[in-house]
Design a protein around this motif. Sequence first.
Motif, short mmCIF file in Angstrom:
data_model
loop_
_atom_site.label_atom_id
_atom_site.label_comp_id
_atom_site.label_asym_id
_atom_site.label_seq_id
_atom_site.Cartn_x
_atom_site.Cartn_y
_atom_site.Cartn_z
N ILE A 212 0.84 -1.20 0.00
CA ILE A 212 0.00 0.00 0.00
C ILE A 212 0.87 1.25 0.00
CG2 ILE A 212 -1.75 1.29 1.29
CD1 ILE A 212 -2.69 -1.57 2.30
N ALA A 213 1.96 1.22 0.75
CA ALA A 213 2.88 2.35 0.78
C ALA A 213 3.52 2.56 -0.60
CB ALA A 213 3.95 2.15 1.85
N ILE A 214 3.89 1.46 -1.25
CA ILE A 214 4.46 1.55 -2.60
C ILE A 214 3.46 2.22 -3.54
CG2 ILE A 214 5.07 0.17 -4.64
CD1 ILE A 214 6.42 -1.83 -2.65
N LEU A 215 2.21 1.78 -3.49
CA LEU A 215 1.19 2.37 -4.36
C LEU A 215 1.03 3.86 -4.10
CD1 LEU A 215 -1.51 -0.46 -4.23
CD2 LEU A 215 0.15 0.00 -6.05
N GLY A 216 1.03 4.24 -2.82
CA GLY A 216 0.88 5.66 -2.48
C GLY A 216 2.03 6.50 -3.00
N VAL A 217 3.25 6.02 -2.80
CA VAL A 217 4.42 6.77 -3.25
C VAL A 217 4.45 6.86 -4.77
CG1 VAL A 217 6.95 6.78 -3.34
CG2 VAL A 217 5.80 6.27 -1.18
N LEU A 218 4.20 5.74 -5.46
CA LEU A 218 4.25 5.75 -6.93
C LEU A 218 3.15 6.62 -7.54
CD1 LEU A 218 5.20 2.08 -7.83
CD2 LEU A 218 6.64 4.12 -7.93
N GLN A 219 2.00 6.74 -6.87
CA GLN A 219 0.96 7.64 -7.38
C GLN A 219 1.40 9.09 -7.30
OE1 GLN A 219 -3.46 6.18 -7.22
NE2 GLN A 219 -2.70 6.39 -5.14
N ARG A 220 2.21 9.42 -6.30
CA ARG A 220 2.70 10.79 -6.18
C ARG A 220 3.90 11.05 -7.09
NH1 ARG A 220 1.63 9.30 -0.98
NH2 ARG A 220 3.80 8.96 -0.43
N ASP A 221 4.74 10.02 -7.30
CA ASP A 221 5.94 10.21 -8.11
C ASP A 221 6.35 8.88 -8.73
OD1 ASP A 221 8.35 10.87 -9.30
OD2 ASP A 221 9.40 11.31 -7.43
N ALA A 222 5.89 8.61 -9.93
CA ALA A 222 6.20 7.34 -10.61
C ALA A 222 7.64 7.30 -11.11
CB ALA A 222 5.23 7.11 -11.77
N ARG A 223 8.32 8.43 -11.09
CA ARG A 223 9.71 8.48 -11.56
C ARG A 223 10.71 8.27 -10.43
NH1 ARG A 223 10.77 13.15 -15.82
NH2 ARG A 223 12.77 12.14 -15.59
N ILE A 224 10.24 8.04 -9.23
CA ILE A 224 11.13 7.85 -8.09
C ILE A 224 12.03 6.64 -8.34
CG2 ILE A 224 9.50 6.41 -6.78
CD1 ILE A 224 10.45 7.87 -4.23
N SER A 225 13.27 6.75 -7.93
CA SER A 225 14.19 5.62 -8.10
C SER A 225 13.79 4.51 -7.12
CB SER A 225 15.63 6.05 -7.83
OG SER A 225 15.81 6.31 -6.44
N ASN A 226 14.18 3.30 -7.44
CA ASN A 226 13.88 2.18 -6.56
C ASN A 226 14.53 2.39 -5.19
OD1 ASN A 226 12.69 -0.55 -6.17
ND2 ASN A 226 14.84 -1.05 -5.79
N ALA A 227 15.75 2.93 -5.16
CA ALA A 227 16.43 3.17 -3.88
C ALA A 227 15.65 4.18 -3.03
CB ALA A 227 17.85 3.67 -4.13
N ASP A 228 15.17 5.25 -3.66
CA ASP A 228 14.40 6.26 -2.92
C ASP A 228 13.03 5.71 -2.50
OD1 ASP A 228 16.47 8.07 -3.09
OD2 ASP A 228 15.61 9.15 -4.81
N LEU A 229 12.44 4.90 -3.35
CA LEU A 229 11.17 4.26 -3.00
C LEU A 229 11.37 3.34 -1.79
CD1 LEU A 229 8.19 3.55 -3.53
CD2 LEU A 229 8.99 1.87 -5.23
N ALA A 230 12.42 2.56 -1.81
CA ALA A 230 12.71 1.65 -0.70
C ALA A 230 12.90 2.43 0.60
CB ALA A 230 13.96 0.82 -1.01
N ALA A 231 13.64 3.53 0.53
CA ALA A 231 13.85 4.36 1.72
C ALA A 231 12.52 4.95 2.21
CB ALA A 231 14.85 5.47 1.42
N ALA A 232 11.67 5.35 1.29
CA ALA A 232 10.40 5.97 1.65
C ALA A 232 9.46 5.00 2.35
CB ALA A 232 9.72 6.55 0.41
N ILE A 233 9.53 3.72 2.00
CA ILE A 233 8.61 2.76 2.62
C ILE A 233 9.25 1.94 3.73
CG2 ILE A 233 7.25 2.60 0.50
CD1 ILE A 233 8.45 -0.30 0.24
N GLY A 234 10.57 2.08 3.92
CA GLY A 234 11.24 1.39 5.02
C GLY A 234 11.65 -0.04 4.72
N LEU A 235 11.95 -0.34 3.47
CA LEU A 235 12.48 -1.65 3.08
C LEU A 235 13.78 -1.45 2.33
CD1 LEU A 235 9.51 -3.77 1.62
CD2 LEU A 235 10.77 -4.19 3.72
N SER A 236 14.51 -2.54 2.12
CA SER A 236 15.71 -2.43 1.29
C SER A 236 15.30 -2.49 -0.18
CB SER A 236 16.71 -3.54 1.63
OG SER A 236 16.12 -4.80 1.39
N ALA A 237 16.24 -2.20 -1.06
CA ALA A 237 15.94 -2.04 -2.48
C ALA A 237 15.44 -3.32 -3.15
CB ALA A 237 17.17 -1.50 -3.22
N ALA A 238 16.08 -4.46 -2.87
CA ALA A 238 15.71 -5.70 -3.57
C ALA A 238 14.27 -6.13 -3.28
CB ALA A 238 16.69 -6.82 -3.23
N PRO A 239 13.84 -6.20 -2.02
CA PRO A 239 12.44 -6.59 -1.80
C PRO A 239 11.44 -5.54 -2.32
CG PRO A 239 13.58 -6.37 0.32
CD PRO A 239 14.57 -6.14 -0.78
#
Length: 180
Positions: free
Chosen positions: A25-52
């Motif tokens: 759900i957090a991934i969906l929320g972040v991507l709706q606001r910024d679909a161009r976010i890097s995977n590393a920044d997305l991971a940091a925003a949701i509190g997981l590491s990049a691979a998962p």
Amino acid sequence: MTHSITPPQALTATSVAPQLDRYDIAILGVLQRDARISNADLAAAIGLSAAPTWRRVRRLEELGVITGYRAEIDRRKIGLGVLAFVRVDCERDNAEAMRALEAAIRELPEVIACHYISGAGTFELQVLVTDLDAYSRWTMDTLFKLPNVKDLHTSFSLGEIKASAALPLGHLLASAELPK
């Protein structure tokens, strides 16, 4: 620019929705606001590491929850100053004519959304054109010539209060699974 994802099994209105946890759900929320976010920044925003995080995004795409990515364009800056809401009346008891009209509407680039509606009318269209003269020409030259169109009722947007393609996600939080 639109990038669509074609999942092997797209969800339909009658299919069972996938179980989503708070990270999904957090991934969906972040991507709706910024679909161009890097995977590393997305991971940091949701509190997981990049691979998962990357695996979760791929899973959401494969399940058909994420259906694509697109650029949002300011319609006024590209000369589309008129937004019209058009209720189209047609005969509902002729299935072949209805399918022909639906197919024709899908092909009109000026129609950015079309809904089959209850109550008065059959379809509600959202139409973008440059100005009122262009809308008048488009209506006469295109819309009235479509199969099975009986009448049109148009309302024009006088000002946008809110325009967002972001979906509300709050209802998902109550039923979200805890991450495994």
